[in-house]
Design a protein around this motif. Structure first.
Motif, PDB file in Angstrom:
ATOM      1  N   SER A 265     -10.144  -6.795  -3.225  1.00 51.63           N
ATOM      2  CA  SER A 265      -9.875  -5.534  -2.543  1.00 51.63           C
ATOM      3  C   SER A 265     -10.269  -5.688  -1.088  1.00 51.63           C
ATOM      4  O   SER A 265     -11.103  -6.529  -0.728  1.00 51.63           O
ATOM      5  CB  SER A 265     -10.667  -4.383  -3.180  1.00 51.63           C
ATOM      6  OG  SER A 265     -10.350  -4.240  -4.541  1.00 51.63           O
ATOM      7  N   GLY A 266      -9.678  -4.878  -0.207  1.00 49.93           N
ATOM      8  CA  GLY A 266     -10.000  -4.960   1.210  1.00 49.93           C
ATOM      9  C   GLY A 266      -9.564  -3.709   1.945  1.00 49.93           C
ATOM     10  O   GLY A 266      -8.979  -2.797   1.356  1.00 49.93           O
ATOM     11  N   ASP A 267      -9.807  -3.692   3.238  1.00 49.40           N
ATOM     12  CA  ASP A 267      -9.495  -2.521   4.068  1.00 49.40           C
ATOM     13  C   ASP A 267      -8.830  -2.956   5.366  1.00 49.40           C
ATOM     14  O   ASP A 267      -9.376  -3.793   6.087  1.00 49.40           O
ATOM     15  CB  ASP A 267     -10.768  -1.741   4.405  1.00 49.40           C
ATOM     16  CG  ASP A 267     -11.306  -0.988   3.216  1.00 49.40           C
ATOM     17  OD1 ASP A 267     -10.692   0.006   2.840  1.00 49.40           O
ATOM     18  OD2 ASP A 267     -12.334  -1.423   2.673  1.00 49.40           O
ATOM     19  N   TYR A 268      -7.674  -2.379   5.678  1.00 50.11           N
ATOM     20  CA  TYR A 268      -7.055  -2.437   7.001  1.00 50.11           C
ATOM     21  C   TYR A 268      -7.021  -3.845   7.592  1.00 50.11           C
ATOM     22  O   TYR A 268      -7.509  -4.080   8.681  1.00 50.11           O
ATOM     23  CB  TYR A 268      -7.818  -1.531   7.976  1.00 50.11           C
ATOM     24  CG  TYR A 268      -7.934  -0.111   7.531  1.00 50.11           C
ATOM     25  CD1 TYR A 268      -6.918   0.795   7.783  1.00 50.11           C
ATOM     26  CD2 TYR A 268      -9.067   0.331   6.860  1.00 50.11           C
ATOM     27  CE1 TYR A 268      -7.021   2.118   7.375  1.00 50.11           C
ATOM     28  CE2 TYR A 268      -9.185   1.644   6.449  1.00 50.11           C
ATOM     29  CZ  TYR A 268      -8.159   2.545   6.716  1.00 50.11           C
ATOM     30  OH  TYR A 268      -8.268   3.838   6.316  1.00 50.11           O
ATOM     31  N   SER A 269      -6.454  -4.808   6.911  1.00 50.65           N
ATOM     32  CA  SER A 269      -6.555  -6.143   7.472  1.00 50.65           C
ATOM     33  C   SER A 269      -5.544  -7.092   6.838  1.00 50.65           C
ATOM     34  O   SER A 269      -4.798  -6.738   5.921  1.00 50.65           O
ATOM     35  CB  SER A 269      -7.969  -6.702   7.258  1.00 50.65           C
ATOM     36  OG  SER A 269      -8.243  -6.795   5.876  1.00 50.65           O
ATOM     37  N   CYS A 290      -1.380  -0.369  -2.674  1.00 55.06           N
ATOM     38  CA  CYS A 290      -1.553  -0.302  -1.226  1.00 55.06           C
ATOM     39  C   CYS A 290      -0.443   0.550  -0.651  1.00 55.06           C
ATOM     40  O   CYS A 290       0.494   0.931  -1.349  1.00 55.06           O
ATOM     41  CB  CYS A 290      -1.528  -1.704  -0.605  1.00 55.06           C
ATOM     42  SG  CYS A 290      -0.077  -2.680  -1.092  1.00 55.06           S
ATOM     43  N   SER A 291      -0.539   0.860   0.617  1.00 61.04           N
ATOM     44  CA  SER A 291       0.471   1.653   1.297  1.00 61.04           C
ATOM     45  C   SER A 291       1.297   0.743   2.187  1.00 61.04           C
ATOM     46  O   SER A 291       0.806   0.243   3.200  1.00 61.04           O
ATOM     47  CB  SER A 291      -0.188   2.767   2.121  1.00 61.04           C
ATOM     48  OG  SER A 291       0.772   3.496   2.828  1.00 61.04           O
ATOM     49  N   ASN A 292       2.554   0.493   1.774  1.00 63.15           N
ATOM     50  CA  ASN A 292       3.484  -0.327   2.561  1.00 63.15           C
ATOM     51  C   ASN A 292       2.886  -1.685   2.930  1.00 63.15           C
ATOM     52  O   ASN A 292       2.902  -2.109   4.089  1.00 63.15           O
ATOM     53  CB  ASN A 292       3.901   0.410   3.842  1.00 63.15           C
ATOM     54  CG  ASN A 292       4.724   1.646   3.546  1.00 63.15           C
ATOM     55  OD1 ASN A 292       5.549   1.652   2.645  1.00 63.15           O
ATOM     56  ND2 ASN A 292       4.484   2.713   4.297  1.00 63.15           N
ATOM     57  N   CYS A 293       2.322  -2.358   1.919  1.00 65.04           N
ATOM     58  CA  CYS A 293       1.740  -3.672   2.185  1.00 65.04           C
ATOM     59  C   CYS A 293       2.756  -4.764   1.850  1.00 65.04           C
ATOM     60  O   CYS A 293       3.796  -4.513   1.235  1.00 65.04           O
ATOM     61  CB  CYS A 293       0.463  -3.866   1.372  1.00 65.04           C
ATOM     62  SG  CYS A 293       0.735  -3.907  -0.405  1.00 65.04           S
ATOM     63  N   SER A 294       2.449  -5.990   2.250  1.00 59.27           N
ATOM     64  CA  SER A 294       3.290  -7.138   1.916  1.00 59.27           C
ATOM     65  C   SER A 294       2.412  -8.243   1.353  1.00 59.27           C
ATOM     66  O   SER A 294       1.291  -8.450   1.813  1.00 59.27           O
ATOM     67  CB  SER A 294       4.048  -7.639   3.149  1.00 59.27           C
ATOM     68  OG  SER A 294       3.152  -8.078   4.147  1.00 59.27           O
ATOM     69  N   TYR A 334      -0.960  -8.369   3.757  1.00 55.98           N
ATOM     70  CA  TYR A 334      -1.072  -7.527   4.948  1.00 55.98           C
ATOM     71  C   TYR A 334      -1.100  -6.081   4.476  1.00 55.98           C
ATOM     72  O   TYR A 334      -0.252  -5.672   3.670  1.00 55.98           O
ATOM     73  CB  TYR A 334       0.129  -7.717   5.878  1.00 55.98           C
ATOM     74  CG  TYR A 334       0.103  -9.002   6.673  1.00 55.98           C
ATOM     75  CD1 TYR A 334      -0.536  -9.062   7.907  1.00 55.98           C
ATOM     76  CD2 TYR A 334       0.742 -10.141   6.195  1.00 55.98           C
ATOM     77  CE1 TYR A 334      -0.541 -10.243   8.641  1.00 55.98           C
ATOM     78  CE2 TYR A 334       0.735 -11.318   6.924  1.00 55.98           C
ATOM     79  CZ  TYR A 334       0.095 -11.365   8.147  1.00 55.98           C
ATOM     80  OH  TYR A 334       0.086 -12.527   8.877  1.00 55.98           O
ATOM     81  N   ALA A 335      -2.053  -5.308   5.001  1.00 60.26           N
ATOM     82  CA  ALA A 335      -2.157  -3.895   4.592  1.00 60.26           C
ATOM     83  C   ALA A 335      -2.670  -3.066   5.755  1.00 60.26           C
ATOM     84  O   ALA A 335      -3.517  -3.515   6.523  1.00 60.26           O
ATOM     85  CB  ALA A 335      -3.080  -3.734   3.391  1.00 60.26           C
TER      86      ALA A 335
END
Length: 988
Positions: A265-269, A290-294, A334-335
């Motif tokens: 798990s992670g944040d903004y990165s 996630c929100s619109n992650c790749s 990417y998130a």
């Protein structure tokens, strides 16, 4: 021999303590994973007690076994929040589609379907069945009700569900709130133990934080639980039909066919890591929340792996890789915000899966396609449709998206069969089936700016700005003559479209005549008690103004103290006033705030006018409760003087000066004017009398030297000293009897030595005020009152205090004192609830629910209602509500142990609403029907007091907080454990 001894003592311990120290499967009941900062482990027992009540009998679930054929598929468990804020319809619709799809694809295989409800504070019932139709009925009959505050008992419900779910189950927890029981270490450790031992996967749908802007641990614990189970927390998914496909995918994976490879798990990165594929897997399963992650996968060779995109939504992804090669793989993500990522290795032993495609897919619906999943083929509705694959219906994308997820972004959505169209708002255009911003500044043909203006693009609109030296709104620009000095010296230029005007502010102003603007004015009582809403606000003052009247005709050039000028943040002039020859000058106004004389500033234009006055141009204030002050020394000759004073013009300023009187009073005849108020005592002296007796008016104080004299409000001839009605405050001494209390203090004065500090005190004047006892004074004069208090935050007023106290008499004059209250079955108990420092004209105390419980636990299932829905309970005739909703006190009485007959110890609890009379109905109506329920607000508080003990009863020991075991049992158990440990040491 040592091991046999240990086993023998373990058996002895189990017999004495009444619970097993190990289970029959060989797994210890103490989880090795700990939660919080302690290292304590908790024994796992199926009948553990908690602070919430569980309704329903789950004993029949423990041995349930649904028939299966072939390889067992995961059972399905729902844990559902049923409090009043939940919208259950989207969940019910999605469950119908999910279960129909499961039946269509694996009718030969049995599952257990489990439904666990949780509310606040009740949890349950739990229902389990082997039949999908029963499960759908359970779900359809759910309806939201109850609750109150935001967080709910989600983890208590989850634990019960895990205890009764088969190994390998997929668990769906649906809620709109965070977990109230997130700090219960026992519950959380048991959840982790069951996740590990049963290999359960948990998906948590829809949780939202209960405290925005701060860390919500009740929400963060969901993420940790989901990560431990290789599941996810999925927010904003209700109404999105793809969540059905997401859950269906995991329910088609056979139990014991996957290996857990990676959980992160992670944040903004951006994040990249490696994982090892060590066996011959059929596929890799990659899921992300996630929100619109790749997500990108790399083979051991370094090349990008080809992935099958199963689901790609705004809330998450589901990918697979066929036949992954042996070795070290890499993955990157990417998130833009929080994300969670899980990787599973899947191995399929179903050799016939490739031969059943034609059988399964022959019946696919007209708007469905046959797609291969991990172990077989299935019918899946096409994009824009939803259903079980055999019957597919159109999705109304325009209705299923919640706020913030509009598919058209900034546009109007129109549903079509299998799709939707967008009608974009002004400033937006259609691009890739959504509405995106038009950059109007990219071409002059897209905007209406004046050719000289600057265009600034924003999301959905644009602005036009005229260049310096020009006047206009950007769509029209013309030369600004006021920048050319066309009006000459000491005149103000006002520009308008097509013209300009030159004005002299000395003849174009608004007059302000208010004596409370004086730096001498100070409302001690209001400033002390109503600081956050105290005083005037000059935030609306824009333009030219002139001060007149007894408060002064100029702003002060010195820093007034906070609260003076009838302003919480007084504004003064930092600098000197100009002369007539200076014209219009720019100056700075300072606010005295937070201990700084110039905490913030505001720009002020000033002009000195012929006639000896000044005019000021204001532009609002830095703070709302800020006010512009005046210097009373600059008032005209109509200064407000007392009879023993005269107005004189001295040193360029007007002021009040004492008249010369030949015969003065003696010191022994000096007496203050005493005012005994209901909040404070004020003693006042005439300043001229002090001056004639050569006493220092600046050095008057009470026994506590910090309580000093001050000029009384806007008068110059009176010095007052004030003490609040509290024992010990300002040196107050309290004397009381059964009917009255007397507050006593001494005023000290010193000779005038031309020093602000004064000389040694030479005179002391004793004074006293007598008050009849009432409910508040009785409480304050008690030595050790038996009472409880809680702070309540009221916007605009600050923190006030609610106090609940127990009284012996109907006049509320005699307070119970000490650490406990003893009552007989005949004793009538009088209960008073007081809002301290409350405004009788604005607030009232409403007792919503008052009840007694045998333990400190307010949520105890055993309770005796005394006041319910603001009205007295009809269960006992001795209950008498004396005062409720009509003042800052609430009062009721009850013959407590005549009502409570099966407990020797009780605790009283009251849910209190601080009612604002200006916007709410406060007085309950109890004639025939239940009273209203006051609206829930930040002024609601719960308050408890106890223990209250039955004097004729026999008390065996202090009751347990959770009501599970008695005090004696706990001490006996502890003693036995100590003996066992000592014997183990000897045998070793």
């Amino acid at each position: 021999m040592r091991y046999y001894s240990i086993a023998l003592f373990l058996v002895l311990c189990e017999c004495l303590l009444g619970f097993p120290l190990s289970n029959t499967t060989g797994y210890p009941y103490a989880s090795t994973r700990t939660f919080s900062t302690t290292t304590t482990t908790f024994p796992y027992t199926k009948d553990s007690t908690s602070n919430v009540s569980y309704s329903g009998d789950s004993s029949s679930v423990y041995n349930m076994s649904c028939s299966t054929a072939g390889k067992a598929l995961p059972s399905l468990t729902y844990v559902v929040d049923t409090t009043g804020s939940m919208s259950l319809t989207p969940l019910q619709d999605a469950t119908w589609t999910l279960v129909r799809s499961l039946l269509a694809s694996d009718t030969s295989e049995g599952r257990q379907y489990t439904l666990m409800e949780f509310n606040d504070p009740d949890v349950g019932p739990l229902r389990a069945t082997c039949y999908a139709s029963d499960f759908l009925n359970y779900i359809n009959y759910l309806s939201p009700n109850g609750g109150g505050d935001c967080p709910e008992y989600a983890l208590t419900g989850l634990l019960k569900a895990l205890e009764n779910s088969p190994a390998g189950s997929v668990v769906v927890l649906a809620t709109d709130a965070s977990a109230k029981d997130s700090n219960d270490g026992y519950i959380i450790n048991q959840i982790y133990y069951l996740i590990d031992s049963k290999q359960i996967t948990i998906f948590i749908l829809g949780p939202q934080p209960c405290t925005y802007g701060v860390y919500d641990y009740g929400l963060e614990i969901y993420k940790d639980i989901a990560a431990s189970s290789y599941g996810h927390v999925l927010q904003n998914v209700y109404g999105n039909t793809k969540i059905v496909d997401f859950l269906y995918y995991f329910l088609q994976i056979p139990s014991n066919s996957t290996t857990r490879l990676l959980s992160l798990s992670g944040d903004y990165s951006y994040y990249a890591t490696n994982y090892f594929v060590s066996t011959d897997f059929t596929a890799l399963i990659i899921s992300a929340a996630c929100s619109n992650c790749s997500v990108t996968l790399y083979k051991p060779s370094g090349e990008i792996a080809v992935t099958n995109c199963i689901i790609s939504e705004i809330w998450g992804l589901l990918l697979s890789v066929d036949s992954p090669v042996f070795g070290t793989w890499s993955i990157s993500v990417y998130a833009g915000n929080y994300y969670s990522l899980r990787v599973l290795g899947f191995k399929d032993n179903n050799s016939s899966s490739s031969n059943i495609s034609s059988t399964v897919c022959s019946g696919c619906g007209i708007n469905a396609s046959c797609k291969k999943n991990l172990r077989s083929y299935t019918c899946v509705c096409n994009d824009g449709f939803s259903g079980d694959g055999y019957y597919c219906y159109d999705i109304d994308e325009c209705n299923y998206y919640y706020s913030g997820m509009n598919p058209c972004n900034n546009g109007y959505c129109i549903n079509t069969y299998g799709s939707y169209n967008c009608v974009c708002s002004n400033g937006y255009k259609m691009e890739n089936k959504t509405c995106v911003d038009i950059d109007e500044c990219s071409s002059s043909s897209l905007n209406s700016c004046h050719p000289l203006a600057t265009c600034a693009n924003h999301d959905g609109y644009y602005y036009c700005y005229c260049p310096p030296g020009y006047f206009g709104d950007g769509y029209h620009c013309e030369v600004d003559e006021c920048t050319k000095g066309v009006c000459g010296f000491a005149r103000e230029c006002i520009k308008s479209n097509g013209s300009h005007l030159c004005l002299d502010p000395c003849y174009n102003y608004t007059t302000l005549n208010d004596p409370t603007r004086s730096t001498n004015y100070y409302d001690y009582y209001s400033y002390y008690y109503y600081y956050y809403s105290y005083g005037r606000s000059d935030s609306s003052l824009y333009g030219w103004y002139r001060f007149t009247g007894s408060g002064g005709n100029r702003m002060p050039e010195f820093c007034p103290s906070p609260g003076y000028c009838y302003a919480r943040s007084p504004i003064w002039l930092s600098g000197q006033h100009p002369d007539v020859s200076d014209g219009i000058v720019n100056s700075t106004g300072c606010t005295n705030e937070y201990g700084s004389c110039c905490y913030s500033t505001t720009y002020i234009k000033i002009k000195a006018c012929r006639g000896g006055y000044h005019v000021y141009k204001f532009s609002g204030t830095p703070f709302y409760y800020s006010g512009y002050c005046t210097d009373p020394a600059t008032a005209a000759d109509n200064c407000m003087c007392a009879e023993d004073e005269e107005c004189k013009f001295v040193g360029g300023r007007y002021g009040c000066y004492c008249r010369k009187i030949s015969n003065g009073s003696a010191l022994q005849d000096l007496r203050p004017e005493l005012h005994c108020g209901n909040q404070e005592i004020e003693a006042s002296f005439e300043k001229c009398q002090l001056q004639m007796l050569n006493l220092n008016p600046n050095n008057i104080h009470l026994r506590d030297t910090s309580c000093r004299g001050f000029p009384a409000y806007n008068t110059t001839n009176t010095i007052s000293v004030v003490s609040v009605l509290k024992n010990g405050v300002c040196g107050n001494v309290l004397v009381s009897n059964k009917t009255h209390v007397i507050y006593k203090n001494t005023i000290y004065l010193s000779l005038n030595t031309n020093s602000s500090l004064g000389g040694e005190d030479i005179i002391g004047i004793d004074y006293s005020c007598i008050y009849p006892l009432d409910i508040v004074l009785s409480l304050e004069t008690a030595l050790k009152p038996f009472a409880s208090s809680v702070n309540v935050s009221i916007e605009g007023t600050g923190n006030l205090q609610l106090v609940m106290a127990l009284y012996r008499d109907s006049n509320f004059n005699s307070v119970y004192e000490g650490s406990e209250v003893l009552l007989t079955s005949k004793t009538v108990l009088y209960i008073g609830i007081i809002l301290k420092s409350g405004d009788n004209t604005q607030y009232s105390v409403v007792m919503k629910n008052c009840y007694a419980t045998p333990t400190r636990n307010q949520s105890s299932s055993s309770r005796y209602d005394i006041i319910k829905d603001s009205c007295p309970s009809k269960q006992d005739s001795t209950i008498n509500v004396i005062q409720n909703g009509n003042s800052v006190t609430g009062q009721f009485s009850v013959q407590l142990f005549g009502y409570v007959k099966d407990s020797n110890v009780v605790y009283l609890h009251c849910e209190i609403h601080v009612c604002d009379k200006s916007s709410e109905k406060c007085l309950p109506s109890c004639s025939g029907v239940r009273s209203f329920s006051a609206k829930t607000a930040s002024q609601d508080q719960s308050i408890s007091v106890g223990p209250i003990i039955y004097e004729d009863g026999t008390i065996s020991g202090p009751p347990s907080e959770n009501g599970a075991e008695s005090w004696m049992t706990d001490h006996l158990a502890a003693t036995i454990l100590i003996v066992i440990l000592n014997m183990l040491f000897l045998f070793s």
